[in-house]
Enzyme design. Structure first.
Site, short mmCIF file in Angstrom:
data_model
loop_
_atom_site.label_atom_id
_atom_site.label_comp_id
_atom_site.label_asym_id
_atom_site.label_seq_id
_atom_site.Cartn_x
_atom_site.Cartn_y
_atom_site.Cartn_z
N GLU A 61 55.51 15.73 -33.03
CA GLU A 61 54.60 14.60 -32.93
C GLU A 61 53.69 14.69 -34.16
O GLU A 61 53.07 15.74 -34.38
CB GLU A 61 53.78 14.69 -31.64
CG GLU A 61 52.97 13.45 -31.43
CD GLU A 61 52.09 13.49 -30.17
OE1 GLU A 61 52.21 14.45 -29.38
OE2 GLU A 61 51.29 12.56 -30.02
N ARG A 300 58.84 30.04 -25.80
CA ARG A 300 58.00 29.81 -26.97
C ARG A 300 57.81 31.10 -27.75
O ARG A 300 57.83 32.18 -27.18
CB ARG A 300 56.59 29.37 -26.53
CG ARG A 300 56.48 28.00 -26.00
CD ARG A 300 55.03 27.74 -25.58
NE ARG A 300 54.24 27.22 -26.68
CZ ARG A 300 54.17 25.93 -26.98
NH1 ARG A 300 54.83 25.04 -26.29
NH2 ARG A 300 53.43 25.53 -27.99
N LYS A 310 47.74 23.23 -31.40
CA LYS A 310 47.27 22.28 -32.42
C LYS A 310 45.81 21.92 -32.19
O LYS A 310 45.05 21.76 -33.14
CB LYS A 310 48.11 21.01 -32.37
CG LYS A 310 49.33 21.04 -33.25
CD LYS A 310 49.97 19.66 -33.24
CE LYS A 310 51.47 19.76 -33.08
NZ LYS A 310 52.08 18.52 -32.64
P1 ATP Z 1 51.10 22.18 -29.67
O1 ATP Z 1 51.20 22.65 -28.24
O2 ATP Z 1 50.62 23.21 -30.63
O3 ATP Z 1 50.35 20.89 -29.82
P2 ATP Z 1 53.51 20.83 -29.43
O4 ATP Z 1 54.65 21.49 -28.76
O5 ATP Z 1 52.73 19.91 -28.59
O6 ATP Z 1 52.58 21.91 -30.10
P3 ATP Z 1 55.20 19.10 -30.92
O7 ATP Z 1 54.95 18.36 -32.18
O8 ATP Z 1 55.44 18.33 -29.68
O9 ATP Z 1 53.95 20.03 -30.73
O10 ATP Z 1 56.33 20.17 -31.12
C1 ATP Z 1 57.55 19.93 -31.78
C2 ATP Z 1 58.59 20.90 -31.30
O11 ATP Z 1 58.19 22.23 -31.58
C3 ATP Z 1 58.81 20.82 -29.81
O12 ATP Z 1 60.20 20.77 -29.58
C4 ATP Z 1 58.21 22.08 -29.28
O13 ATP Z 1 58.87 22.51 -28.14
C5 ATP Z 1 58.37 23.04 -30.44
N1 ATP Z 1 57.37 24.10 -30.40
C6 ATP Z 1 56.03 23.93 -30.42
N2 ATP Z 1 55.40 25.12 -30.31
C7 ATP Z 1 56.38 26.06 -30.24
C8 ATP Z 1 56.38 27.49 -30.12
N3 ATP Z 1 55.24 28.18 -30.05
N4 ATP Z 1 57.57 28.14 -30.08
C9 ATP Z 1 58.72 27.45 -30.17
N5 ATP Z 1 58.79 26.11 -30.28
C10 ATP Z 1 57.64 25.41 -30.31
#
Ligand code: ATP
Ligand code: MG
Length: 608
Positions: A61, A300, A310
């Site tokens: 996102e 994760r 984020k």
């Molecule tokens: P945040 O929780 O930091 O805002 P998010 O998962 O909401 O991160 P996205 O932009 O939706 O942010 O994430 C893009 C992709 O990265 C998703 O498929 C998510 O599952 C993956 N992702 C995010 N954080 C991790 C992590 N710590 N380990 C593995 N994959 C991750």
């Protein structure tokens, strides 16, 4: 499980590989069609047979900068596609108009490229860009919503948010039906069109799937599909005042792009039944073609001593705790890049963790180990004095003559002669490290100390050390300022002891010190970075990460470098002998105004 540095090199367990291998062997992926422009309703059926063996996607996102957890997901998705001869899409999940910005889109594109992955893929001689925007599918998503309404599978709910929350129930209590749930498809369709036309204010109504308010899985209790937001979107402008929910949009995006394996993190496990419910119904309604994508969840990646939310990273930037998203202490991809971590080191760290069904805490030291493993064989060596103390060679003129500069040389890299030689000069004024001298040496200290008389009247001579690549010197004393602080060390040169000459081995010494000639030293700003937090899990148990900031995470010193470093470009990596790995800062460094960042020391010296 906490993998150790050693594990980072071993082939890591990855259950997703086994799933892909099984699907490829069973023929489950065959019959897919890919083509037309994604978002076209006829996309699937009209497309050509899909030549890609598998399709994965990385769906960020664009509401912030990517961090090390995203790097994990990027390496996993792009890496599996590469390993199995498939394709990985970069897809912006831009369904929420309020938080998303072009700045983030651009930064994400740059970060994925920098990590070494490409969404421009050549298959059967045709090169195609696989960069997509979820917002390009808004028309299709809306048509799918009308189709669900018409089929009696969705309804417009006009309860207040409060009422909706109350009627959802909880883990122990089933939900109760909304009074709007029994509207006819025709009534729902008319109301949905009014929502789309902008007749209703934000929050007045939502479109919900009609599944089961008593389902034990709360995600199946008539989840919301669309909400009203009178907001301008970075891609579609003011065309829409209805925006799809992530849980509705994501499966459709995957299906339209012919994704075979949709890998997401564990928190989406409970969403999988809805993912399947939606795609099966849309396929039954003729809007999507089978075979449909399948969702799989993996753990994760969490890194010790950093936070990877984020929201928290945004707070650290907004509050000035760090200098920006690319501050070299930030676990963002841009921060890690500026700090000097290489794409290969980050990929090795990510690949080393494989994929498992549990969330992983990885020790930060593993990232440093991966960095050392990458740079050891390639980073040119250099001498730098980070905490300078002047050394004067008092008998220089007698041995070499007044004004003489003795030329010295050293390999750019000890195992790679093809990288050539560094040249520098030795003269009577030399910078050495302050801690390479001790007025009174501790036991086992083999570097410079002056002669002294012990209580029993016996004398200990001043110590002899080699100035690396230069000569052996013997310490004769030191000068201190009014406060007793040592300001200069005095020593005499031992003639005919230069490295590389026949006399070099005539005098045995236990200590070697690095140095830079005062006459040619290049002054530089060197930033000694360390971990941003003092606790391995800064936000564990709801703790405010601000309570455990490491006050010594950034120390700026003026150092002296050997002359070969005078003109280097930004983002060049070096090993400073005895000190660690350093990089020229990609933002602040310029020839004539050098700024070096310490990436990591030569060994893991962090004691927690
Ligand atoms: P945040 O929780 O930091 O805002 P998010 O998962 O909401 O991160 P996205 O932009 O939706 O942010 O994430 C893009 C992709 O990265 C998703 O498929 C998510 O599952 C993956 N992702 C995010 N954080 C991790 C992590 N710590 N380990 C593995 N994959 C991750
Ligand atoms: Mg998310």
């Amino acid at each position: 499980m906490t993998p150790t540095a050693k594990d980072a090199k071993a082939p890591a367990a990855n259950f997703l590989r086994a799933i892909i291998e099984k699907d490829l062997a069973s023929g489950a992926l065959q019959g897919r069609r890919f083509g037309g422009s994604p978002g076209d309703a006829a996309h699937h059926a009209a497309g050509a047979p899909d030549p890609a063996r598998i399709r994965t996607r990385f769906p960020p996102e664009p509401n912030g900068y990517l961090h090390v957890g995203h790097a994990k997901s990027i390496c996993l998705n792009f890496g599996l596609a590469r390993d199995f001869g498939g394709v990985c899409h970069l897809r912006f999940d831009d369904t929420n108009p309020e938080k998303e910005e072009q700045e983030y889109v651009d930064a994400i594109v740059e970060a994925v490229h920098w990590l070494g992955f490409d969404w421009n893929v050549e298959l059967d001689g045709v090169r195609t860009s696989h960069l997509y925007y979820a917002s390009d599918y808004f028309d299709f998503m809306y048509r799918a919503a009308e189709a669900l309404v018409t089929a009696g599978l969705a309804y417009v709910d006009e309860q207040s948010a409060e009422e909706m929350r109350a009627s959802r129930g909880d883990f122990n209590t089933p939900g109760t039906d909304s009074p709007y749930r029994s509207r006819t498809p025709a009534e729902n369709l008319a109301r949905l069109r009014e929502m789309k036309a902008g007749a209703l204010p934000d929050g007045a109504a939502v479109l919900r799937a009609k599944i089961d308010m008593a389902s034990p899985n709360i995600n199946l209790r008539d989840p919301a599909l669309y909400r009203i937001k009178h907001a301008t979107h970075h891609n579609t402008g003011d065309r829409w005042c209805l925006y799809p929910m992530y849980t509705y949009a994501h499966p459709i995006e995957d299906a339209l792009e012919c994704i075979t394996h949709s890998f997401c993190t564990l928190e989406f496990e409970d969403q999988r039944p809805f993912y399947d419910w939606l795609l099966e119904h849309l396929a039954d309604l003729g809007l999507l073609a089978r075979p449909l994508p399948k969702q799989y969840e993996f753990g994760r990646l969490n890194l010790s001593y950093v936070v990877t939310s984020k929201r928290k990273l945004r707070e650290m930037v907004a509050e000035g705790i760090v200098g920006g998203w690319d501050d070299p202490r930030m676990p963002t991809i841009f921060g890690m890049r500026r700090r000097g971590y290489t794409p290969a080191a980050i990929r090795a760290m990510a690949d080393g963790t494989g994929a498992s069904k549990t969330n992983i805490w990885l020790d930060y030291a593993v990232l440093d180990q991966c960095l050392r493993a990458d740079l050891e064989g390639q980073a040119p060596r250099a001498m730098a004095v980070l905490d300078p103390l002047r050394l004067e060679l008092t008998n220089w003129a007698e041995v070499y003559g007044e004004g003489h500069v003795e030329p010295c040389q050293a390999p750019a890299h000890p195992q790679r002669p093809e990288l050539g030689e560094r040249r520098f000069g030795l003269a009577p004024q030399v910078w050495i490290e302050r801690d390479d001298f001790a007025e009174v040496p501790a036991k086992g200290f083999f570097r410079l100390f002056p002669p002294r008389t012990l209580a029993d009247g016996s004398t200990v001579p001043g110590n002899k050390v080699r100035l690396k690549y230069g000569v052996v010197v013997e310490c004769t004393g030191c000068e201190t300022d009014a406060g007793g602080r040592v300001v200069k060390v005095l020593a005499r040169v031992l003639p005919d002891t230069k490295s590389g000459t026949p006399g070099a081995d005539a005098v045995k010494v236990k200590g070697t010190v690095t140095w830079v000639g005062v006459h040619e030293a290049v002054p530089a700003t060197v930033v000694l970075y360390d971990r941003l937090f003092t606790e391995a899990q800064p936000d564990a148990g709801g703790r405010d990460f601000r309570e455990v900031l490491n006050p010594k995470s950034k120390q700026v010193v003026t150092a002296y470098l050997e002359p070969a470093l005078a003109g280097v470009a930004p983002e060049q990596h070096f090993q400073f002998e005895r000190h660690g790995y350093f990089v020229t800062d990609r933002v602040e460094h310029a020839p004539g105004r050098p700024v070096f960042n310490r990436i990591t020391t030569l060994r893991d010296g962090w004691s927690g």
